[in-house]
Design an enzyme around this catalytic site. Structure first.
Site, PDB file in Angstrom:
ATOM      1  N   GLY A 148       0.826  -1.204   0.000  1.00 59.45           N
ATOM      2  CA  GLY A 148       0.000   0.000   0.000  1.00 59.45           C
ATOM      3  C   GLY A 148       0.860   1.253   0.000  1.00 59.45           C
ATOM      4  O   GLY A 148       2.055   1.211   0.289  1.00 59.45           O
ATOM      5  N   CYS A 149       0.231   2.364  -0.333  1.00 58.20           N
ATOM      6  CA  CYS A 149       0.974   3.614  -0.504  1.00 58.20           C
ATOM      7  C   CYS A 149       1.400   4.219   0.827  1.00 58.20           C
ATOM      8  O   CYS A 149       2.562   4.588   1.005  1.00 58.20           O
ATOM      9  CB  CYS A 149       0.141   4.601  -1.307  1.00 58.20           C
ATOM     10  SG  CYS A 149      -1.542   4.807  -0.710  1.00 58.20           S
TER      11      CYS A 149
END
Lengths: 335, 335, 335, 335
Positions: A148-149
């Site tokens: 995920g970012c």
């Protein structure tokens, strides 16, 4: 030439993967799938005009396996988990951009995503696709869980300090800020222009799903159990994640030592830039770089890190993983 | 104290009407209706916390008539036309912020809105709520058709010139630009932050419904039939309309004469500011002002006009019409 | 490997040239000059960290000629004209990103720029660097006048129609809109965030210096004298130019014919994409593409064109010209 | 009617004070001073067209004292301290929007502002203009030190907890975010649109001057010495401050108790809205409200607070102080 299929081709991450692969000399996108769209890719993503003018299709796994070698799976979580086992069985390699194979413990997955994981054995054995930590394990894998970012930003900022045992593992506060593209392309009230513009807000306080992901990986690289307080915020901008991280050093730590720890840890990593100035999200917009620095204020360690949530936070690191899986130069199509 | 009901209370124009009326010493909002929401007004519109903490309801016409004297109808077109006849029959006064009573010809309405007008007689007799042109006729009316945002900008800019016969009525080009709030609060792909931000685009080229509305009113104030070429664009900002208008003067016209024509026409109008500098949308943000100037370049007349689409383009002019209908000072709650 | 010098290295166009050349396999930036800065390039342009960490210098022409083969001149106009003759004498090739060698007539230059041109002979003989019009003449040149951003957009949109004699040359209205980066990196009140954000404005009405540039090139490709009414506007976004162009066809013209004229004219040009949908600036952000379409409304031709003012409008076309001058593939580093 | 002078009339806070006072029924702006501008106020601040069309002047103290009763001093720090003693001697009341009279200790002032305070006695005796804390002391004062924007947000969020002894005074982390207007109207590279837009950054880490101001006031309302870790960030938006505050409760604290503490503390305060939802800066844009809520996550207290830096963070609270000094209703011109 490696033949690529993009599954779930209407979203922003799919768009960015295509944009990057268009520059890749050893990859060719052969299939872009969608259940809702059947026209040209470039009619859904007009920025790809002249580049991907063939049609989106809704092929079977068998058809995908005939046309492609590697799949970038851009489906939402749950849908991803439903599709991936058969893709792997058909001999395809998969980079999964969803969250479905990131958490290693099925019960943790169930708690945070609200449904049972239907592929629990594979879940526990999938490599987490953060090359700066797991480069050697990514090479040659058939399935990679693309991170995920918020997670990548937070982990890259903290890994040198937790792995080195330099900070109290219970003291970590991650105050994170993201551009709006991270929320995706599905129309929702909260991501309308007129709602987000000229506004700054917090959301998911204490409940965001990237929190257990951060804790899992930081605990993995540490010898201790790491628990973090993670707060995401929405910034009126397209792209970029900024993490302001606070932690208590175990022993006295100078700013110089802190920055040096970062430099040593990331020596030889082409996409992490340890800088001495305060980074800005704009410095890394449309790039695969993560810029990090550290400060010590009133005895507390502060780490500041930025990346482009669409590139280093999603599509860029996916291509980086793809390069490693296929034994290409890690930086291909990413500089 | 005039008691007010807001029908269709979840949208942005309803929000702005409430915000303005909260300052109005002679008006009190007693009812805010919604078919989809039943919680506190301030839970839908969090900016109204502490100001409108009572619940949204879905009352009958009879109930509305017991609680209120005037209705601001913020329903979409078609729904508005379905509701208004019975509201009027129940003795209520209505400011209609939809497009349903703006066009005077039922066949033009049907052509542009795609369905038959079910209240055609009233359609032909409703006063168009642009106080600068129809102030005297608005006073004492029971129903006012509140004008569109592009329409008000364009008409206010052009009325002095077409009514004075100064420009060729077939030469008019209106290149108009709007902030995104004009597109409303219903989630749509095209108005997502990540679609609009850092982008400028045209839409509805040759097909926007404000085009016939502009032509009808300009033809009404002129002795000639006026036809315009109208092109709307979307600007990455919340609020504001900017119209750049090009026309061919019938006889030689100097810049000074052009600005003087504007000044004379709007003398005594508190909300039109004829300026000599080039106006910006920011100058009128959150106000009920429309700023206008003129230039003559290579023999062509250019008129540049700005207003806030949410205020002078919608809720502000609605309150201005309300003030006129109720015989209050026209500027109440608007300065 | 062609060795490159960037003169005037602190501005935004210099930054973009460096960013593009970093990807160029046949070019290497050896010198970045500045009169005001002497630290690392990456301390002025933090986005270039790790890419250009050598120092800015202020070298003599002789020194530049020893270190480089080609100069990208990113100085402001006037300063550019002062520097270029000696650079050429020293045997360097030059892409001039200023306006100094764009207009062919010294008296026109003097009128619009307010000072005498000190290199008038060369002025009249410099090739205008719009490859879509002058590709063959650019090849092998020593000096290229890189076009303006508004200019390129307007000319690319109009050239097929004026060169084909399809529109009245006196009827052209160009309503152009630009992102703020075009105004440069020098601090000015008018380009402060708090002035531009949430605002849309016109400027330079009837007086913008790109107007004579557009007229010169369109007259050159036409058999008639072309005069245009050009109005620039400032849009609250970083990048992008949008031109909405209105013209009267000489004979009846259908939308299909108009788009077909564009397609034929730009067949084989890798960076002009003739599209059937309405283009958006976001479609071309961070690319060297110019997207164009046409519409016919009420008998008038409308042409809508977009490009990224920093790339196709400045640094990208500069690299495209560089490629042509050096006989490299025109698209190198630009896809 | 109280007659008002605005000193330092070209900045954004002066503009906002004028905008607010234009609505004030008991105040009239008679003088707007500037050393650099002498034309109409509305030519500097075009949004005030038709409202303040008289000229800016550069009057002596004596002239100001003849024309006005109260001065809003919008000068920068240092300049403010040079002007205020003589204004007070001339019998004027002053609301000082600079930082010059906020810190009570001259040596702290000297440390953070880099020069000696020339009016040290008055410094120690000036009331800090945060009405929610010092309402009774503000009434009738001749000089009020109007608080900083970050400061007000942080103090309003924390005062109920530090004054109640509910949190560890050394545990406080304030992660604050501000719109760009707070940086003022003087052209600087860092506040150019093209630098700030699409970027999020931290600045002044550990060195921002609002840090000692926050500590002074929180220590004043507490029985303990309060030290905070304060980090400001720049958000690509015009207006708004968002503070995300982390602190360790001394004893177990539930979310409900935390919110209840806020509600009790601010009961009867018209401009602090304690809300249960997560606040957004947009909720308070263009208003004098400060919205606050609390959360408890993993045992830590989080307080989230927003206000408009131009209104409740500067001009609005200045008018609120003015109202109290003049014995007007505190909310006049502010609802």
């Amino acid at each position: 030439m490696v033949r690529v299929a993009i599954i779930g081709g209407t979203g922003y991450t799919a768009l960015e993967v295509m944009r990057l692969l268009h520059r890749h000399p050893q990859a060719e996108v052969k299939v872009v799938s969608s259940r809702s769209e059947s026209g040209p890719v470039s009619s859904v993503h007009t920025s790809l005009s002249g580049m991907f003018d063939f049609n989106m299709t809704n092929p079977s796994v068998t058809e995908i396996a005939e046309l492609a070698d590697v799949v970038f799976c851009c489906l939402p979580h749950k849908a991803s988990m439903d599709a991936i086992p058969s893709l792997l069985s058909a001999g395809l390699k998969v980079v999964d951009l969803s969250a479905d194979y990131r958490l290693s413990d099925p019960s943790v997955y169930e708690k945070w995503y609200g449904h049972v994981h239907t592929d629990p054995t594979r879940l526990g054995n999938t490599v987490y696709g953060l090359p700066e930590l797991y480069r050697d394990r990514i090479k040659g894998q058939d399935l990679i869980a693309n991170p995920g970012c918020y997670t990548s930003t937070s982990i890259l900022a903290l890994a040198p300090f937790v792995s080195g045992g330099l900070i109290e593992p219970s003291s970590i506060i991650i105050d994170a800020k993201s551009g709006v593209s991270g929320a995706g392309r599905a129309p929702k009230l909260g991501t309308l222009y007129a709602e987000c513009n000229e506004s700054f807000s917090a959301y998911g306080v204490g409940t965001h799903r990237h929190m257990p992901e951060i804790e899992q990986i930081l605990s993995d690289v540490s010898s201790e159990n790491v628990e973090v307080l993670f707060t995401p915020h929405l910034v009126p901008m397209d792209r970029g994640i900024f993490a302001t991280i606070y932690a208590t050093p175990k022993a006295e730590l100078t700013e110089k030592q802190a920055i040096e720890s970062l430099r040593e840890f990331y020596s030889g990593n082409p996409f992490v830039r340890v800088v001495s100035h305060l980074p800005k999200t704009k410095d890394v917009a449309y790039t695969n770089y993560c810029d990090i620095t550290a400060r010590v204020v009133k005895g507390r360690l502060m780490i500041l890190a930025v990346l482009d949530n669409m590139i280093k936070g999603a599509a860029g690191v996916a291509v980086q993983n793809f390069n490693l899986m296929c034994d290409f130069d890690e930086t291909t199509a990413l500089l």
